[in-house]
Design a protein around this motif. Structure first.
Motif, PDB file in Angstrom:
ATOM      1  N   ASP A 157      19.698  32.001  18.435  1.00 50.58           N
ATOM      2  CA  ASP A 157      18.745  32.385  17.381  1.00 50.58           C
ATOM      3  C   ASP A 157      19.379  33.389  16.411  1.00 50.58           C
ATOM      4  O   ASP A 157      18.771  34.368  16.010  1.00 50.58           O
ATOM      5  N   ASN A 158      20.634  33.093  16.047  1.00 51.82           N
ATOM      6  CA  ASN A 158      21.342  33.900  15.034  1.00 51.82           C
ATOM      7  C   ASN A 158      21.429  35.367  15.405  1.00 51.82           C
ATOM      8  O   ASN A 158      21.204  36.260  14.578  1.00 51.82           O
ATOM      9  N   ALA A 159      21.751  35.634  16.666  1.00 49.94           N
ATOM     10  CA  ALA A 159      22.071  36.965  17.182  1.00 49.94           C
ATOM     11  C   ALA A 159      20.862  37.837  17.453  1.00 49.94           C
ATOM     12  O   ALA A 159      21.010  39.017  17.750  1.00 49.94           O
ATOM     13  N   ALA A 160      19.662  37.278  17.406  1.00 49.72           N
ATOM     14  CA  ALA A 160      18.466  38.075  17.704  1.00 49.72           C
ATOM     15  C   ALA A 160      18.356  38.363  19.200  1.00 49.72           C
ATOM     16  O   ALA A 160      17.950  39.463  19.600  1.00 49.72           O
ATOM     17  N   THR A 161      18.701  37.392  20.032  1.00 50.14           N
ATOM     18  CA  THR A 161      18.674  37.571  21.488  1.00 50.14           C
ATOM     19  C   THR A 161      19.939  36.972  22.083  1.00 50.14           C
ATOM     20  O   THR A 161      20.571  36.079  21.492  1.00 50.14           O
ATOM     21  N   TRP A 162      20.284  37.451  23.289  1.00 51.58           N
ATOM     22  CA  TRP A 162      21.540  37.066  23.927  1.00 51.58           C
ATOM     23  C   TRP A 162      21.300  36.727  25.388  1.00 51.58           C
ATOM     24  O   TRP A 162      20.462  37.349  26.052  1.00 51.58           O
ATOM     25  N   ASN A 163      22.073  35.750  25.887  1.00 56.40           N
ATOM     26  CA  ASN A 163      22.007  35.368  27.291  1.00 56.40           C
ATOM     27  C   ASN A 163      23.413  35.204  27.863  1.00 56.40           C
ATOM     28  O   ASN A 163      24.317  34.681  27.182  1.00 56.40           O
ATOM     29  N   PHE A 164      23.555  35.654  29.112  1.00 59.01           N
ATOM     30  CA  PHE A 164      24.835  35.528  29.796  1.00 59.01           C
ATOM     31  C   PHE A 164      25.197  34.058  29.979  1.00 59.01           C
ATOM     32  O   PHE A 164      24.357  33.241  30.345  1.00 59.01           O
ATOM     33  N   VAL A 165      26.483  33.744  29.741  1.00 60.90           N
ATOM     34  CA  VAL A 165      26.976  32.377  29.911  1.00 60.90           C
ATOM     35  C   VAL A 165      27.928  32.277  31.093  1.00 60.90           C
ATOM     36  O   VAL A 165      27.730  31.464  31.993  1.00 60.90           O
ATOM     37  N   SER A 166      28.974  33.119  31.118  1.00 64.68           N
ATOM     38  CA  SER A 166      29.963  32.979  32.189  1.00 64.68           C
ATOM     39  C   SER A 166      30.883  34.195  32.242  1.00 64.68           C
ATOM     40  O   SER A 166      31.021  34.948  31.270  1.00 64.68           O
ATOM     41  N   HIS A 167      31.516  34.360  33.409  1.00 63.75           N
ATOM     42  CA  HIS A 167      32.641  35.268  33.556  1.00 63.75           C
ATOM     43  C   HIS A 167      33.899  34.535  33.097  1.00 63.75           C
ATOM     44  O   HIS A 167      34.276  33.512  33.678  1.00 63.75           O
ATOM     45  N   VAL A 168      34.558  35.055  32.087  1.00 66.65           N
ATOM     46  CA  VAL A 168      35.768  34.428  31.565  1.00 66.65           C
ATOM     47  C   VAL A 168      36.970  34.727  32.454  1.00 66.65           C
ATOM     48  O   VAL A 168      37.788  33.858  32.756  1.00 66.65           O
ATOM     49  N   ALA A 169      37.095  35.975  32.874  1.00 66.00           N
ATOM     50  CA  ALA A 169      38.229  36.401  33.703  1.00 66.00           C
ATOM     51  C   ALA A 169      37.813  37.646  34.474  1.00 66.00           C
ATOM     52  O   ALA A 169      36.946  38.400  34.028  1.00 66.00           O
ATOM     53  N   TYR A 170      38.454  37.867  35.623  1.00 65.95           N
ATOM     54  CA  TYR A 170      38.142  39.013  36.484  1.00 65.95           C
ATOM     55  C   TYR A 170      39.412  39.738  36.866  1.00 65.95           C
ATOM     56  O   TYR A 170      40.454  39.123  37.152  1.00 65.95           O
ATOM     57  N   GLY A 171      39.323  41.062  36.889  1.00 65.20           N
ATOM     58  CA  GLY A 171      40.386  41.903  37.426  1.00 65.20           C
ATOM     59  C   GLY A 171      39.797  42.897  38.406  1.00 65.20           C
ATOM     60  O   GLY A 171      38.648  43.324  38.267  1.00 65.20           O
ATOM     61  N   ALA A 172      40.576  43.275  39.403  1.00 65.31           N
ATOM     62  CA  ALA A 172      40.086  44.196  40.424  1.00 65.31           C
ATOM     63  C   ALA A 172      40.035  45.630  39.948  1.00 65.31           C
ATOM     64  O   ALA A 172      39.432  46.479  40.607  1.00 65.31           O
ATOM     65  N   GLY A 173      40.666  45.919  38.785  1.00 61.96           N
ATOM     66  CA  GLY A 173      40.687  47.278  38.266  1.00 61.96           C
ATOM     67  C   GLY A 173      41.707  48.145  39.002  1.00 61.96           C
ATOM     68  O   GLY A 173      42.515  47.636  39.779  1.00 61.96           O
ATOM     69  N   PRO A 174      41.629  49.467  38.819  1.00 64.71           N
ATOM     70  CA  PRO A 174      40.780  50.187  37.861  1.00 64.71           C
ATOM     71  C   PRO A 174      41.079  49.789  36.407  1.00 64.71           C
ATOM     72  O   PRO A 174      42.178  49.340  36.090  1.00 64.71           O
ATOM     73  N   GLU A 175      40.115  50.025  35.547  1.00 63.38           N
ATOM     74  CA  GLU A 175      40.250  49.670  34.144  1.00 63.38           C
ATOM     75  C   GLU A 175      40.934  50.818  33.396  1.00 63.38           C
ATOM     76  O   GLU A 175      40.340  51.570  32.614  1.00 63.38           O
ATOM     77  N   THR A 176      42.236  50.974  33.706  1.00 62.17           N
ATOM     78  CA  THR A 176      43.072  51.969  33.042  1.00 62.17           C
ATOM     79  C   THR A 176      44.348  51.291  32.582  1.00 62.17           C
ATOM     80  O   THR A 176      44.614  50.136  32.925  1.00 62.17           O
ATOM     81  N   THR A 177      45.168  52.019  31.844  1.00 61.73           N
ATOM     82  CA  THR A 177      46.419  51.452  31.348  1.00 61.73           C
ATOM     83  C   THR A 177      47.582  51.697  32.297  1.00 61.73           C
ATOM     84  O   THR A 177      48.722  51.369  31.965  1.00 61.73           O
ATOM     85  N   ALA A 178      47.339  52.252  33.467  1.00 56.71           N
ATOM     86  CA  ALA A 178      48.412  52.535  34.420  1.00 56.71           C
ATOM     87  C   ALA A 178      48.997  51.233  34.966  1.00 56.71           C
ATOM     88  O   ALA A 178      48.260  50.312  35.342  1.00 56.71           O
ATOM     89  N   THR A 179      50.311  51.161  35.015  1.00 52.69           N
ATOM     90  CA  THR A 179      50.966  49.990  35.578  1.00 52.69           C
ATOM     91  C   THR A 179      50.528  49.796  37.028  1.00 52.69           C
ATOM     92  O   THR A 179      50.522  50.738  37.818  1.00 52.69           O
ATOM     93  N   GLY A 180      50.140  48.576  37.354  1.00 44.20           N
ATOM     94  CA  GLY A 180      49.652  48.268  38.692  1.00 44.20           C
ATOM     95  C   GLY A 180      48.147  48.190  38.787  1.00 44.20           C
ATOM     96  O   GLY A 180      47.624  47.628  39.755  1.00 44.20           O
ATOM     97  N   ASP A 181      47.425  48.751  37.803  1.00 44.38           N
ATOM     98  CA  ASP A 181      45.967  48.636  37.782  1.00 44.38           C
ATOM     99  C   ASP A 181      45.594  47.291  37.157  1.00 44.38           C
ATOM    100  O   ASP A 181      46.016  46.975  36.034  1.00 44.38           O
ATOM    101  N   ALA A 182      44.806  46.489  37.862  1.00 44.25           N
ATOM    102  CA  ALA A 182      44.496  45.117  37.441  1.00 44.25           C
ATOM    103  C   ALA A 182      43.376  45.110  36.417  1.00 44.25           C
ATOM    104  O   ALA A 182      42.232  44.747  36.699  1.00 44.25           O
TER     105      ALA A 182
END
Length: 390
Positions: A157-182
């Motif tokens: 409806d042209n961005a008036a409402t939104w519904n979840f569709v899918s998980h595109v990709a998953y990472g275990a985290g942590p969500e940081t820029t440190a090497t080794g964090d997924a």
């Protein structure tokens, strides 16, 4: 990535110019523009006083069929409630913006936290009709631990409402820029060969601090395994922040990315006959021509448009970066010596977005600014509408 390219750049350089600064250090907006006119450096959203972190970042736009404009960004209000990606709308060419809707986390209980991206589906796919608006973004907890998804939402409806569709990709985290964090960052959507392609920055491979990957789907629900787009042999290198444009006149594709690590976060680009085959292309450092030899650094953005002054079908490649308010302009061949720097009068910003829009039937260039990763006092959301630089 939560690209720290600009932040690293700022540590060793002056802060990129952001406009007129008032006595307390905040950016001063240009006056509210007259509807349906050209303008630059207009702040239409100021974060609340209790906003945290960077206040706002990473603005992204879209245009609806009726020529109204949408803008979203990373938002950092105090929590709770869970953070979301707000959608603001303008029906007068960017002069007036209203709080229209929001992309909210409907499945994880984490919030929609980082790097929203808006896209109009150009063809039917799965159970979704052409014209469906898609939004991709990064969902992860406030603690940045416990996992991370790139999630896809849809609006019929042209961005008036939104519904979840899918998980595109998953990472275990942590969500940081440190090497080794997924971690996962920065989704970018396009359609190619009857597939929806999602490009993103990918820290899940232990052989790479970060690489660029893509996944594909034909129904918006079931996604392929990840495929490499850019992966350097040096484990500490961090290519990041994919954007892709179709060069329609040559039927080729151009990708821009920042090359952190060995590349010093300079902007690189690759061209290929298919957007699924960038990994076999050569990365080229983007530099301006002429005598200045300007070097764009961090969070690039690239688009293609038909040339406004020609009728032969040829076009222009437009690229930008966080350290530069001007736009890099090239011809369709993407000649490394062909990048001309054109001042458009719009502030620099972290991952400043560009989109060709139609204002009263005329093609224009829309900018979306969501602030920088320097002083958070600068980080309001600004926009600009200009002639297409040539």
């Amino acid at each position: 990535m939560r690209s720290l390219g600009l932040f690293q750049f700022l540590l060793g350089c002056a802060v990129p110019f952001l406009g007129t600064i008032d006595r307390v250090g905040a950016v001063v907006s240009n006056p509210k523009p007259t509807p349906f006119t050209d303008f630059t450096d207009y702040i239409f959203f100021y974060p609340p006083a209790d906003a945290v972190s960077w206040k706002t970042l990473y603005a992204r736009s879209l245009q609806l069929p009726d020529e109204s404009l949408l803008m979203t960004w990373e938002n950092y209000p105090a929590e709770p409630p869970l953070v979301n990606h707000p959608i603001f709308k303008s029906v007068d060419g960017g002069s007036t913006w209203t709080n229209f809707s929001a992309i909210q986390d409907q499945v994880n209980g984490w919030g929609m936290r980082f790097q929203p991206f808006l896209f109009t589906l150009p063809q039917a796919m799965g159970r979704y009709a052409a014209g469906t608006i898609l939004a991709a973004g990064v969902s992860t907890p406030k603690s940045l631990t416990g996992g991370v998804y790139i999630d896809l939402y849809a609006s019929t409806d042209n961005a008036a409402t939104w519904n979840f569709v899918s998980h595109v990709a998953y990472g275990a985290g942590p969500e940081t820029t440190a090497t080794g964090d997924a971690a996962l960052w920065e989704p970018f959507l396009m359609v190619y060969n009857n597939q929806l392609v999602c490009f993103f920055s990918d820290q899940r491979d232990p052989a790479h601090s970060q690489k660029l990957s893509h996944v594909t789907t034909t129904d918006l629900v079931n996604w392929s395994a990840a495929v490499d787009d850019v992966a350097y042999a040096n484990v500490g290198d961090r290519p990041g922040m994919t954007t892709v444009a179709h060069i329609e006149s040559t039927n080729r594709y151009i990708m821009t990315y920042e090359y952190c690590g060995s590349g010093g976060c300079a902007v690189y680009y690759r061209t290929a006959s298919s957007p699924l085959e960038f990994n076999s292309a050569t990365g080229i450092a983007l530099r301006s021509n002429g005598t200045s030899k300007r070097v764009p650094v961090s969070s690039p953005n690239v688009i293609w448009t038909k040339h406004p002054n020609r009728t032969d079908g040829s076009g222009l490649i437009l690229a930008g970066a966080a350290n530069e308010g001007a736009v890099y302009v090239n011809e369709d061949a993407a000649d490394p010596a062909g990048w001309k720097l054109v001042d458009v009068g719009q502030w620099a910003a972290y991952s400043r977005s560009m989109r060709i829009v139609t204002i009263k039937g005329n093609k224009k260039l829309l900018f979306g600014n969501g602030g920088n990763m320097g002083n958070p006092a600068y980080n309001s959301v600004a926009c600009g509408v200009t002639e297409i630089p040539t």
